[in-house]
Design a protein around this motif. Structure first.
Motif, PDB file in Angstrom:
ATOM      1  N   GLY A 617       0.585  -1.065   0.001  1.00  0.00           N
ATOM      2  CA  GLY A 617       0.232  -0.077  -0.157  1.00  0.00           C
ATOM      3  C   GLY A 617       0.670   0.987  -0.178  1.00  0.00           C
ATOM      4  N   SER A 618       1.047   2.444   0.531  1.00  0.00           N
ATOM      5  CA  SER A 618       1.234   3.474   0.178  1.00  0.00           C
ATOM      6  C   SER A 618       0.340   4.304   1.203  1.00  0.00           C
ATOM      7  N   PHE A 619       0.906   5.560   1.239  1.00  0.00           N
ATOM      8  CA  PHE A 619       0.484   6.913   2.808  1.00  0.00           C
ATOM      9  C   PHE A 619       1.613   7.865   2.207  1.00  0.00           C
ATOM     10  N   ASN A 620       0.705   8.881   2.116  1.00  0.00           N
ATOM     11  CA  ASN A 620       0.758   9.970   2.177  1.00  0.00           C
ATOM     12  C   ASN A 620       0.283  11.338   2.851  1.00  0.00           C
ATOM     13  N   VAL A 621       1.507  11.986   4.096  1.00  0.00           N
ATOM     14  CA  VAL A 621       1.003  12.854   4.330  1.00  0.00           C
ATOM     15  C   VAL A 621       1.172  14.682   4.335  1.00  0.00           C
ATOM     16  N   GLU A 622       0.221  15.530   3.774  1.00  0.00           N
ATOM     17  CA  GLU A 622       0.198  16.780   3.464  1.00  0.00           C
ATOM     18  C   GLU A 622      -0.461  18.126   4.191  1.00  0.00           C
TER      19      GLU A 622
END
Length: 659
Positions: A617-622
């Motif tokens: 999976g993937s994980f992104n923080v903005e």
């Protein structure tokens, strides 16, 4: 005092005047004419020959300054024919700037009766200008009245040019002498100083009066006197006319200085020296700089030769300089490296990249100075090098200086570390999932075993209360029943905290919605929840990780974000599930995320990302300070076959949209 040339001109003018007077007298005397006819004829011939063939121009003017007569030399100088000039005013042949002066001087000429060496700028027929010197006398008739002028003129243009050049030369020399750009001395043939300029005085530290009393040999360093005397004696003997050398002098304060001197002489026609001229330039600072440079070069050479890094100077793509360490790394001798294109030693897959950075560096473009590259050693092995390059000047042309550190062993260690890290992440994920399975098992046992036993105990206690009398016993049984109720409640809470049954019984979306309600109830924060109503079948591992991630994010929001509103969105997206958690809180600086108090706790954002990455999976923080936070998590769904099977049971797991 008149020059010899001027006297000759005046004598010629006087002779012409006498001859003219003589002719007049002969013409008046009819009787005498016969007697002197032969003599007159001879004199006329002489006058004509002298007049027509004279090398100097002759002109005669009337009282208005108009031309009465000119000779051939005059016509040749001006470029006119006789008919073009007779009767014309002389001022017409002058430069406009000279006309006023001519008018004034012509009146004086007539009054004084003679002129000597008066110069005017004249104009030839072709328009070119030249300088003429006039000398002449006024001719009078027998009554003493003005009759005409007799003038000899001489082209002095070349002489004036020479004089002007000499004047400019003397002026330039005087400026150079006085400006003090270099030390200047004028000497006799014996080496005695006639004059020195201020710069020379400053260089020696003496006043001009003090210095003129000295002989240059007194001020020369003893060790340099002989070599200077050899050259000076050659100059005096006429073997050479000039020489230059580097020598030392001793200043008034005793300090030794280094100068470069240039000595030359002017000679008389017989070869004897008239004057000796010396120029001196102080190179003491230069000599000190050269010494310092030599010492610096020796230090740098020592550093380069003993450096633990490979060093290369590359120019026009070719190796210009290398050090022993570079030879050791690549296995080539310095001779095999120098003058070869440096790309020949690079790994083929890295050549284009390195050349691009090299060209950009030479152009002055923004280019990373430090990067890694691969080389091929002489025995065919691959070695990793870290390049740190700067742009320099090498022999007046742009080049690059490269410091190359062998990082082959470090790269191997990094590769091993990556493998170990991957294994560690896998073990950590497996451990976390195993922990979750244990929690689920424990929660199941609490619910199915202890919970059921407590429920049965409560029922039996209730039945017992109905059969027992006595207020005191009833009170005790009631207290025991309250304790059982509290225990049942705490057991249920512990069960949900360990592993919410709703996550496995109803699915991920209902579990998130339940979690949202729990957070709202406990902490009073407004949370909206959206589901796209699409079936999303998840593996247990992914379901657990996503749920724990959402719970961790909501806890962080409550503790640190100071948010008023949170939005949770769950969507199906191309064979994957997408979960977005947005808040309107204070946000944070991602560069210091791992040091932000409380941001990394339990799962932590980093651990969430690691576990999702392990599950493909993937994980992104903005986020930015003051701009809130937006977290996006994407994880794969089960295969299409499983999804279609799940779609048949859609009514059992209805989608929700609630805010």
């Amino acid at each position: 005092m008149k020059s010899d040339e001027t006297k000759t001109k005046l004598q010629l003018i006087h002779e012409l005047d006498n001859m003219s007077q003589r002719i007049v007298e002969l013409e008046k005397s009819e009787e005498k004419r016969k007697r002197i006819e032969v003599s007159l004829r001879e004199r006329k011939e002489q006058f004509k020959l002298l007049y027509e063939r004279a090398p100097l121009g002759y002109q005669s003017l009337d009282e208005n300054g108009c031309l009465i007569e000119v000779n051939q030399a005059w016509l040749d100088v001006f470029g006119y024919s006789r008919d073009e000039v007779i009767g014309r005013w002389l001022g017409e042949f002058m430069a406009p700037s000279e006309v006023a002066s001519f008018k004034k001087n012509f009146s004086k000429f007539k009054a004084l009766g003679e002129i000597y060496g008066v110069e005017y700028e004249m104009v030839k027929k072709d328009g070119s200008n030249f300088i003429v010197s006039f000398s002449g006398r006024v001719g009078f008739d027998e009554r003493g009245n003005f009759k005409q002028t007799h003038c000899i003129l001489n082209d002095v243009t070349e002489r004036r040019q020479v004089e002007e050049a000499l004047r400019e030369s003397e002026e330039q020399f005087r400026k150079i002498f006085e400006l003090g750009l270099v030390g200047i001395a004028i000497e006799t043939s014996h080496g005695d100083w006639i004059d020195v300029n201020d710069c020379m005085c400053d260089m020696f530290g003496y006043t001009r009066e003090e210095l003129l009393k000295k002989h240059w040999t007194e001020l020369t360093h003893p060790d340099d006197l002989e070599k200077d005397m050899v050259q000076f004696n050659k100059l005096v003997r006429g073997e050479i006319d000039s020489y230059s050398l580097e020598k030392r002098y001793i200043r008034k304060n005793g300090k030794v200085v280094n100068w470069i001197i240039s000595v030359a002489c002017s000679r008389a026609p017989n070869g004897e020296i008239e004057r000796i001229y010396g120029l001196a330039v102080d190179i003491t600072e230069q000599k000190l700089a050269e010494k310092s440079l030599r010492e610096s070069e020796e230090k740098y050479r020592f550093l380069i030769e003993n450096a633990n890094e490979g060093i290369i100077v590359a120019q026009d793509g070719v190796v210009k300089l290398t050090n022993p360490k570079m030879s050791e790394i690549l296995g080539y001798t310095p001779a095999e490296l120098v003058s070869k294109p440096f790309v020949d030693f690079l790994h083929p897959d890295d050549r284009d990249m390195v050349m691009e950075k090299y060209i950009n560096k030479l152009k002055g473009e923004e280019t990373p100075s430090v990067y890694n590259l691969r080389t091929i050693t002489k025995d065919g092995n691959i070695r990793w090098l870290q390049n740190n390059g700067v742009k320099i000047k090498w022999e007046g042309k742009p080049a690059t200086l490269k410091f190359l550190t062998d990082i082959t062993e470090r790269k191997k260690a990094e590769e091993n570390l990556l493998v170990y890290q991957a294994q560690l992440r896998s073990l950590a994920s497996e451990l976390s999932l195993a922990e979750e399975r244990e929690r689920r098992q424990l929660a199941t046992e609490l619910h199915d075993s202890i919970g059921q036993m407590l429920a049965v105990a409560k029922v039996k206690l209730g039945a017992l209360r109905k059969t027992v009398d006595g207020a005191e016993i009833q009170t005790s049984l009631e207290e025991i029943q309250d304790l059982i109720d509290q225990t049942i409640h705490q057991t249920r809470t512990l069960t949900f905290n360990l592993s919410p049954p709703i996550l496995y019984e109803l699915g991920f979306e209902p579990a998130v919605e339940w979690l949202k309600d729990q957070i709202e109830e406990r902490h009073g924060i407004q949370i909206s929840f959206e589901d796209d109503m699409q079936p999303k079948l998840l593996n247990d591992d992914i379901r657990v990780v996503l749920f724990q991630a959402v719970r961790e994010l909501l806890i962080n929001v409550v503790k640190h974000a100071r948010a008023q509103h949170v939005k949770i969105s769950i969507q199906k997206e191309r064979g994957a599930i997408r979960v977005d958690v947005l808040d309107d809180g204070i946000g944070f600086d991602m560069s210091v995320m791992e040091h932000h108090e409380g941001v990394i706790q339990g799962f932590g954002l980093f651990n969430i990302g690691e576990r999702l990455d392990h599950l493909r999976g993937s994980f992104n923080v903005e986020t930015k300070p003051g701009k809130g936070t937006h977290v996006t998590m994407i994880a794969p769904l089960k295969s299409d076959g499983c999804e279609r099977e799940d779609e048949g049971n859609e009514d059992e797991n209805p989608s929700r949209r609630r805010s």
